[in-house]
Design a protein around this motif. Structure first.
Motif, mmCIF file in Angstrom:
data_model
loop_
_atom_site.group_PDB
_atom_site.id
_atom_site.type_symbol
_atom_site.label_atom_id
_atom_site.label_comp_id
_atom_site.label_asym_id
_atom_site.label_seq_id
_atom_site.Cartn_x
_atom_site.Cartn_y
_atom_site.Cartn_z
ATOM 1 N N GLN A 2 0.801 -1.316 0.143
ATOM 2 C CA GLN A 2 -0.174 0.038 0.074
ATOM 3 C C GLN A 2 0.979 1.264 0.129
ATOM 4 O O GLN A 2 1.801 1.092 0.466
ATOM 5 C CB GLN A 2 -0.862 -0.188 1.336
ATOM 6 C CG GLN A 2 -1.843 -1.150 1.240
ATOM 7 C CD GLN A 2 -2.804 -1.245 2.479
ATOM 8 O OE1 GLN A 2 -2.906 -0.124 3.245
ATOM 9 N NE2 GLN A 2 -3.372 -2.350 2.829
ATOM 10 N N LEU A 3 0.307 2.412 -0.419
ATOM 11 C CA LEU A 3 0.885 3.540 -0.436
ATOM 12 C C LEU A 3 1.390 4.062 0.864
ATOM 13 O O LEU A 3 0.625 4.087 1.978
ATOM 14 C CB LEU A 3 0.140 4.582 -1.123
ATOM 15 C CG LEU A 3 -0.070 4.601 -2.643
ATOM 16 C CD1 LEU A 3 -0.988 6.040 -2.783
ATOM 17 C CD2 LEU A 3 1.218 4.597 -3.410
ATOM 18 N N THR A 4 2.509 4.648 1.144
ATOM 19 C CA THR A 4 3.125 4.919 2.247
ATOM 20 C C THR A 4 2.811 6.401 2.410
ATOM 21 O O THR A 4 2.560 7.299 1.384
ATOM 22 C CB THR A 4 4.748 4.770 2.596
ATOM 23 O OG1 THR A 4 5.211 5.513 1.314
ATOM 24 C CG2 THR A 4 5.167 3.339 2.379
ATOM 25 N N GLU A 5 2.771 7.097 3.616
ATOM 26 C CA GLU A 5 2.812 8.668 3.920
ATOM 27 C C GLU A 5 3.894 9.246 2.901
ATOM 28 O O GLU A 5 3.548 10.231 2.264
ATOM 29 C CB GLU A 5 2.800 8.744 5.189
ATOM 30 C CG GLU A 5 2.451 10.321 5.449
ATOM 31 C CD GLU A 5 2.412 10.818 6.906
ATOM 32 O OE1 GLU A 5 2.479 11.912 7.206
ATOM 33 O OE2 GLU A 5 2.881 9.815 7.849
ATOM 34 N N GLU A 6 5.097 8.932 3.066
ATOM 35 C CA GLU A 6 6.150 9.455 2.324
ATOM 36 C C GLU A 6 5.759 9.673 0.763
ATOM 37 O O GLU A 6 5.912 10.462 0.040
ATOM 38 C CB GLU A 6 7.416 8.965 2.553
ATOM 39 C CG GLU A 6 7.808 9.035 4.141
ATOM 40 C CD GLU A 6 7.282 8.017 4.839
ATOM 41 O OE1 GLU A 6 6.584 6.955 4.575
ATOM 42 O OE2 GLU A 6 7.406 8.181 6.138
ATOM 43 N N ASN A 7 5.185 8.469 0.240
ATOM 44 C CA ASN A 7 4.959 8.540 -1.177
ATOM 45 C C ASN A 7 3.795 9.149 -1.860
ATOM 46 O O ASN A 7 3.863 10.051 -2.754
ATOM 47 C CB ASN A 7 4.917 6.908 -1.594
ATOM 48 C CG ASN A 7 4.614 6.835 -3.095
ATOM 49 O OD1 ASN A 7 3.442 7.061 -3.752
ATOM 50 N ND2 ASN A 7 5.903 6.524 -3.638
ATOM 51 N N THR A 8 2.866 9.468 -0.699
ATOM 52 C CA THR A 8 1.721 10.043 -1.100
ATOM 53 C C THR A 8 2.283 11.777 -1.061
ATOM 54 O O THR A 8 1.709 12.351 -1.752
ATOM 55 C CB THR A 8 0.725 9.995 0.140
ATOM 56 O OG1 THR A 8 0.415 8.658 0.118
ATOM 57 C CG2 THR A 8 -0.519 10.666 -0.069
ATOM 58 N N ARG A 9 2.708 11.895 -0.100
ATOM 59 C CA ARG A 9 3.413 13.388 0.018
ATOM 60 C C ARG A 9 4.145 13.852 -1.176
ATOM 61 O O ARG A 9 4.005 14.880 -1.535
ATOM 62 C CB ARG A 9 4.496 13.827 1.389
ATOM 63 C CG ARG A 9 3.607 13.403 2.604
ATOM 64 C CD ARG A 9 4.456 13.806 3.766
ATOM 65 N NE ARG A 9 3.839 13.851 5.080
ATOM 66 C CZ ARG A 9 3.199 14.714 5.516
ATOM 67 N NH1 ARG A 9 3.302 16.067 4.902
ATOM 68 N NH2 ARG A 9 2.360 14.759 6.602
#
Length: 249
Positions: A2-9
């Motif tokens: 799943q997408l990580t917070e860092e990747n989403t940012r």
């Protein structure tokens, strides 16, 4: 994965980069991510879908209050809104290709059902699709987000079915006559709505349980309820307290 917070940012950072390019022509525009990036069903490596939001400009909101002065935007008359969208995306796509750092492989796919420009952002490794006048996709993203927050089994089942479909050759990242992940997700949601007892409410049931802070957006063929995206505020799920495990579903 799943997408990580860092990747989403990082994805929001790329959106801000594209906004700086588009703002040369449309100063009050915004670039908003939609789809897998923000609907809670994204995985690492998924495309970055972006929406060029022009609602605040191009004569839609003609006066811009600001002290003693206001600004009015006017555009040329065109044959249709689709033609205008194609022209806008063509110009923005050219600017991204020429001036956006790290953006390569520009493709203008303007005759598609939903016109878009596609390119790669090399520093992040994202494959990016930019559309305009595609607000129904934004509402669909919001709706999927709502369903993902109603019950933790929803995301788990969707990811499990997607993984199974990919292994079985039902879906594929290669262009072709495949079922899309979006279609597969909608079928899973339909199953969870129609089984007995239901796991999640239908759209009509969501509408009937909407509170004062909710709103219903009407389109030509669709009525979609959007929520303020705070799971603690969701008024539903009280009637959908099934304790079945995923294997039983």
């Amino acid at each position: 994965m799943q997408l990580t917070e860092e990747n989403t940012r990082l994805r929001f950072l790329v959106c801000s980069l594209i906004k700086e390019i588009a703002a040369a022509y449309f100063p009050e525009c915004s670039i908003r991510p939609f789809g897998s990036t923000v609907n809670n069903f994204g995985k690492m490596g998924c495309d970055l879908d972006m929406f060029l939001d022009l609602d605040g400009i191009s004569g839609r909101n003609k006066t811009k209050p600001g002290g003693a002065f206001s600004v009015e935007y006017q555009t040329k008359r065109v044959a249709s809104e689709r033609v205008a969208t194609q022209s806008i995306l063509s110009v923005i796509g050219e600017c991204i290709d020429q001036f956006a750092p790290g953006c390569t492989g520009m493709q203008k796919i303007l005759n598609a059902r939903c016109p878009l420009v596609r390119f790669s952002h090399q520093p992040s490794g994202f494959q990016c699709d930019l559309t305009a006048n595609n607000r129904i996709a934004m509402r669909s993203t919001e709706l999927l987000y709502i369903y993902s927050t109603l019950d933790p089994r929803v995301r788990a089942l969707v990811f499990g079915i997607r993984c199974w479909a990919r292994v079985q050759g039902i879906t594929s990242s290669v262009p072709g006559a495949w079922i899309t992940n979006f279609s597969l997700t909608m079928m899973v949601l339909f199953l969870l709505q129609k089984r007995s007892p239901p796991i999640i409410p239908t759209l009509d049931q969501l509408k009937s349980q909407a509170g004062n802070t909710d709103k219903v957006i009407s389109t030509v063929s669709t009525r979609i309820l959007t929520h303020s995206f705070s799971p603690q505020m969701l008024p539903v799920s009280l009637s959908y307290s099934s304790t079945l495990c995923l294997s039983s579903i």
